[in-house]
Each structure stands twice: as C-alpha cells, then as structure tokens.
Design a protein around this motif. Structure first.
Motif, mmCIF file in Angstrom:
data_model
loop_
_atom_site.group_PDB
_atom_site.id
_atom_site.type_symbol
_atom_site.label_atom_id
_atom_site.label_comp_id
_atom_site.label_asym_id
_atom_site.label_seq_id
_atom_site.Cartn_x
_atom_site.Cartn_y
_atom_site.Cartn_z
ATOM 1 N N UNK A 97 -13.053 -2.468 4.123
ATOM 2 C CA UNK A 97 -13.426 -1.047 4.192
ATOM 3 C C UNK A 97 -14.600 -0.830 5.145
ATOM 4 N N UNK A 98 -15.507 -1.797 5.184
ATOM 5 C CA UNK A 98 -16.691 -1.692 6.035
ATOM 6 C C UNK A 98 -16.507 -2.387 7.385
ATOM 7 N N UNK A 99 -15.253 -2.702 7.729
ATOM 8 C CA UNK A 99 -14.891 -3.251 9.047
ATOM 9 C C UNK A 99 -15.539 -4.599 9.342
ATOM 10 N N UNK A 100 -15.749 -5.383 8.311
ATOM 11 C CA UNK A 100 -16.334 -6.706 8.529
ATOM 12 C C UNK A 100 -15.405 -7.595 9.359
ATOM 13 N N UNK A 101 -14.110 -7.301 9.315
ATOM 14 C CA UNK A 101 -13.140 -8.090 10.075
ATOM 15 C C UNK A 101 -13.164 -7.762 11.571
ATOM 16 N N UNK A 102 -13.981 -6.808 11.958
ATOM 17 C CA UNK A 102 -14.077 -6.430 13.375
ATOM 18 C C UNK A 102 -15.372 -6.921 14.013
ATOM 19 N N UNK A 103 -16.014 -7.910 13.388
ATOM 20 C CA UNK A 103 -17.328 -8.358 13.846
ATOM 21 C C UNK A 103 -17.283 -9.542 14.799
ATOM 22 N N UNK A 104 -16.101 -9.991 15.181
ATOM 23 C CA UNK A 104 -16.006 -11.094 16.139
ATOM 24 C C UNK A 104 -16.446 -12.431 15.577
ATOM 25 N N UNK A 105 -16.082 -12.723 14.338
ATOM 26 C CA UNK A 105 -16.453 -13.997 13.719
ATOM 27 C C UNK A 105 -15.654 -15.153 14.327
ATOM 28 N N UNK A 106 -16.282 -16.334 14.353
ATOM 29 C CA UNK A 106 -15.649 -17.503 14.960
ATOM 30 C C UNK A 106 -15.869 -18.736 14.098
ATOM 31 N N UNK A 107 -14.926 -19.666 14.178
ATOM 32 C CA UNK A 107 -15.041 -20.957 13.514
ATOM 33 C C UNK A 107 -14.402 -22.025 14.401
ATOM 34 N N UNK A 108 -14.762 -23.289 14.207
ATOM 35 C CA UNK A 108 -14.052 -24.352 14.920
ATOM 36 C C UNK A 108 -12.557 -24.316 14.590
ATOM 37 N N UNK A 109 -11.748 -24.774 15.505
ATOM 38 C CA UNK A 109 -10.290 -24.724 15.345
ATOM 39 C C UNK A 109 -9.842 -25.395 14.051
ATOM 40 N N UNK A 110 -9.006 -24.695 13.289
ATOM 41 C CA UNK A 110 -8.476 -25.238 12.033
ATOM 42 C C UNK A 110 -7.290 -24.397 11.580
ATOM 43 N N UNK A 111 -6.410 -25.026 10.804
ATOM 44 C CA UNK A 111 -5.262 -24.333 10.233
ATOM 45 C C UNK A 111 -5.616 -23.924 8.805
ATOM 46 N N UNK A 112 -5.459 -22.642 8.523
ATOM 47 C CA UNK A 112 -5.859 -22.092 7.226
ATOM 48 C C UNK A 112 -4.659 -21.463 6.532
ATOM 49 N N UNK A 113 -4.552 -21.698 5.230
ATOM 50 C CA UNK A 113 -3.565 -20.987 4.419
ATOM 51 C C UNK A 113 -4.279 -20.374 3.222
ATOM 52 N N UNK A 114 -3.633 -19.408 2.591
ATOM 53 C CA UNK A 114 -4.275 -18.656 1.515
ATOM 54 C C UNK A 114 -3.425 -18.706 0.260
ATOM 55 N N UNK A 115 -4.060 -19.054 -0.861
ATOM 56 C CA UNK A 115 -3.418 -19.047 -2.163
ATOM 57 C C UNK A 115 -3.876 -17.813 -2.928
ATOM 58 N N UNK A 116 -2.947 -16.895 -3.192
ATOM 59 C CA UNK A 116 -3.305 -15.676 -3.923
ATOM 60 C C UNK A 116 -3.840 -15.997 -5.311
ATOM 61 N N UNK A 117 -4.857 -15.254 -5.712
ATOM 62 C CA UNK A 117 -5.226 -15.189 -7.123
ATOM 63 C C UNK A 117 -4.224 -14.255 -7.786
ATOM 64 N N UNK A 118 -3.539 -14.736 -8.822
ATOM 65 C CA UNK A 118 -2.500 -13.930 -9.472
ATOM 66 C C UNK A 118 -3.034 -12.578 -9.917
#
Length: 448
Positions: free
Chosen positions: A313-334
């Motif tokens: 909601x506060x556009x934190x995903x638009x801040x240009x964050x970076x990390x070293x190269x890695x493959x990420x997957x997400x496990x939903x919390x039920x």
C-alpha cells in the motif's frame, strides 16, 4: 476414552451449540476434496475431508452416531488450514464449525491427570502471561548460549527425546537473552515523512523466540513511513486456545487485546504472523454473542492488516531494492491466504527485488503441515505433508524459501534439514529478506 455419560453430554451440546444452518450449507459437492491435505495423504478417506467431517458433525447433531473417540480423532486430524473455504461454492465457514466442535468435546471430556496438568500449564499458566513466556524462552536462550546445547548434542542426550522433538531442536532459532526480551519499545517514530500511524501486534512467541523477526518488521514499517505504537498491555492472540478447544480462554485473551488497542487512534493494527493475524481478524466472530464486546471486536478486526499488505500500500516494492543473485520461492501461510485473503502482496514484494529470480512452486497454497502444534501432536501426518511440500520446493531449485508465519518457517527449516539441503537452501521470514534487501541497497527514508 469417553464414558457414556460424557458422550451423551457432548451430543446434547452439539445439538444446542452447532450452527445447523452452516452444517446444512454444505452441498457435498466435493470441491473441497482436492484442496484438503489430510484427505489426499490419508489415501482419499472421506472421513478426513472437510465434507466428511461436516457430515460427522451433522450426524452427531442428528443423533445418528455417538461422539466417540473415532469422531474426535477425525476432527483432530484436521490441520485447520481452511483451504476448503475459498473453493466452497456455498461459502461454508468450516473453520468456525471445527473450532466449535473441538471446544464442545474438550469441555465435556474428562482428561487424565497428566493431560489436565499439561493443558492447564500451557493454556492458563504460560501463554496468557508475557513475563512467563519471556522466562521460559530465556531458559532456551541460556541452553543455546551457555554451551549446554553443545554438550547435550555431543553426548547423545537428544536421543532420549521423541524423534520429532529431536529434529525440532536442530532448527530452533537463535533466541535473544532475557534482558533483551525485557527491553522492548512502546513507540517508534517514522523515518522521514509520516504516512501512517499504526499499532503493532507483537504477539507472544513472536516477541520472544522470534524477536528478530519483530525487530525487522518494525524497522520496515519505519522505513515505509509509519509511526508505530506497541501497547505493552497486549497479550497472546488466543489462536492456540481457539484451535485446541479452549474457547473461553481465547475469548478472555481477545478482550484483553481489544482493550489494549482501543483508543490508540491508529490507521491499522499490523501483524507479521499469518496464524495470529487470522485469529485476530475473527475476534468479531469469537465475541459475536457477547453484547458488551461484539461492536468493540468488530471495530478491532476492521483495522487488522498484514505487514506485506501495508508495505505494498505504501509502495515499498517501488524502492529499487537489490540482493545478490538467488532463486526464491514462496510458501503461503494458510491462514494469511485463506482467512486474511492476503496472497498477492508477498509475491509483489519479492518479485520487486532486483537480483531475485522468483519461481512459484506447485501448490504453494497447500499446507506445509506445521499448523500450530500439529507437527508435534500429529507427527506422522505432518511429515507426510512436509515431504510432499519439499518435493515441490526441490522442483523450483530455490536457494531461498520465504514464508510469512513462524510455524511455517520452522517447518520449512525442518524440511530442509530432513532433505539434507542445509548447505545450499535457507528458509527466511519475508520481513527478514526485505530488510536484508533494504540494507544491501543502502535504502533510507530519504528515498521515499
């Protein structure tokens, strides 16, 4: 084993308390079957499906069967993941039915003395009391830091524990000291311009055993422009009580929390644990029959929001964050997905980080088998479910598994350990990965 007298009382309570309209809403269509892990892992046994369990509840209400040990066992085998609810065309509130049935059975069943003492210790003497939670967790910290853990492991004393507890000991997080747990903030200013004033639900285990996750959460909120109020009067959310047939205790905890957060003049109450958030957001259902609390509970639940949702909601995903190269997957919390209806926000945040290759795992929304204390009380079924989950993880070739709930986090760490992947795969809470990205990117409030 229940006596005939106990079964008669339980049956009468089912007739009086179970919502028959809700029971009748189930059309037996079977849409829930493919979503139910215990139905699948039990070899497609109807009794271990949502509609099968509803049919058993209805049969007890109608007096067609007795509420015996087999009925109780079938209800207890349910994870309570509530994956059946979003796919139900009739909108059956299965989770509410399950909690009511379990509460009726527990209230009217005479437990053995050891079980009574254990339940009293956990539900009445430990979780409702934050200072006791800190003391117990402090003992774990002493065990880890004093060298005692190394001695116990090297001497083979862990072999005296049941296999499940032995495995769980390996993946315990690094616990803070008792001194650190006692000195917690009550108020934190936003960094930069204040965009929201929020309250933070710090929880019981989250503010002790998982204190680093809480700290990361509050830091992210500050970076996103949130002024934070953390009321010290808050307590355990009551989820463990509500799911384990201790509904009265859950109601008392709910009232304490509502009182703690009332009058704070905040936009939202932020949570970072899917299980806690899902129980908090249903306080209005829990207290719906209490005229003194129903409206207050409704006002409370309307402000509950997960950390991932407010960051988007506060556009934190638009801040240009970076990390070293890695493959990420997400496990939903039920519970985050099925009850709080938050599934896209965590993915939006993860996919926004430069350097990450996000790979959606097959059936990421299927329960990992943690389900509160399910992996302790039902270890065989829990491990079956976890083994399937780890097969899906391995298919993604992920090096980082992200979760949004402490139970899921420990379960995925356990899966990594069981699969011998600890040298190349890690599991982290989403806020820890986001803060890691913010730090690596040199993110400051000035970038807002």
């Amino acid at each position: 084993m229940t006596t005939t007298k106990e079964r008669n009382v339980i049956q009468q309570q089912f007739k009086e308390r179970m919502n028959e309209d809700e029971l009748m809403n189930c059309m037996r269509c079977g849409f829930c079957l493919p979503t139910c892990p215990t139905y699948i892992e039990s070899g497609f046994q109807e009794a271990h499906s949502p509609r099968g369990r509803i049919a058993l509840m209805k049969a007890v209400v109608d007096g067609l069967i007795e509420p015996d040990e087999d009925v109780e066992r079938t209800l207890n085998m349910c994870l309570g993941c509530r994956a059946c609810e979003p796919v139900c065309p009739s909108g059956v509130n299965y989770g509410h039915l399950l909690e009511e049935a379990r509460d009726i059975i527990q209230k009217n069943k005479k437990h053995s003395l050891p079980v009574r003492l254990l339940r009293k210790a956990v539900f009445e003497e430990l979780f409702p009391h934050p200072h006791r939670m800190r003391t117990i967790t402090g003992l774990i910290s002493f065990y880890q830091r004093s060298g005692l853990q190394r001695v116990v492991r090297n001497t083979g004393l862990l072999n005296l524990l049941p296999a499940q507890l032995k495995e769980m000991e390996k993946i315990l997080p690094k616990v803070p000291t008792l001194k650190e747990m006692k000195h917690r903030p009550n108020h934190l200013p936003a960094q930069g311009k204040t965009k929201r004033r929020v309250a933070f639900f710090s929880g019981c285990l989250m503010d002790t055993m998982f204190m680093e996750t809480n700290d990361a959460t509050m830091k992210l909120l500050q970076l996103a422009g949130c002024e934070i109020v953390i009321p010290p009067q808050q307590t355990c959310c009551g989820a463990l009580h509500g799911h384990s047939g201790e509904k009265n205790q859950a109601k008392e905890l709910a009232k304490r929390n509502i009182e703690a957060f009332e009058g704070l003049n905040v936009d939202y109450i932020i949570t970072n644990a899917g299980g806690c958030g899902a129980f908090l957001i249903e306080y209005d259902h829990l207290l719906k029959d209490d005229p003194d609390w129903a409206a207050r509970a409704k006002a409370f639940t309307e402000k509950i929001k997960d950390i991932s949702a407010i960051l988007v909601e506060l556009d934190f995903h638009k801040k240009g964050l970076k990390l070293p190269s890695q493959v990420v997957t997400y496990q939903d919390s039920c519970h985050l997905r099925n009850v709080m209806k938050t599934a896209s926000a965590p993915r939006i945040l993860l996919q926004s980080i430069e350097g990450i290759e996000f790979r959606e795992m097959k059936e990421a929304d299927r329960c990992c088998g943690s389900a509160g204390i399910y992996n302790i009380v039902e270890p065989e079924m829990s491990m079956q479910i976890l083994d399937y989950k780890m097969e899906q993880v391995k298919e993604t070739k992920a090096t980082t598994i992200v979760t949004a709930n402490p139970g899921c986090l420990l379960q995925m760490k356990l899966g990594i350990e069981r699969e011998g992947l600890s040298d190349r795969v890690r599991a982290v809470h989403i806020v820890e990965l986001l803060l890691e990205a913010a730090d690596a990117s040199g993110f400051t409030a000035d970038q807002q």
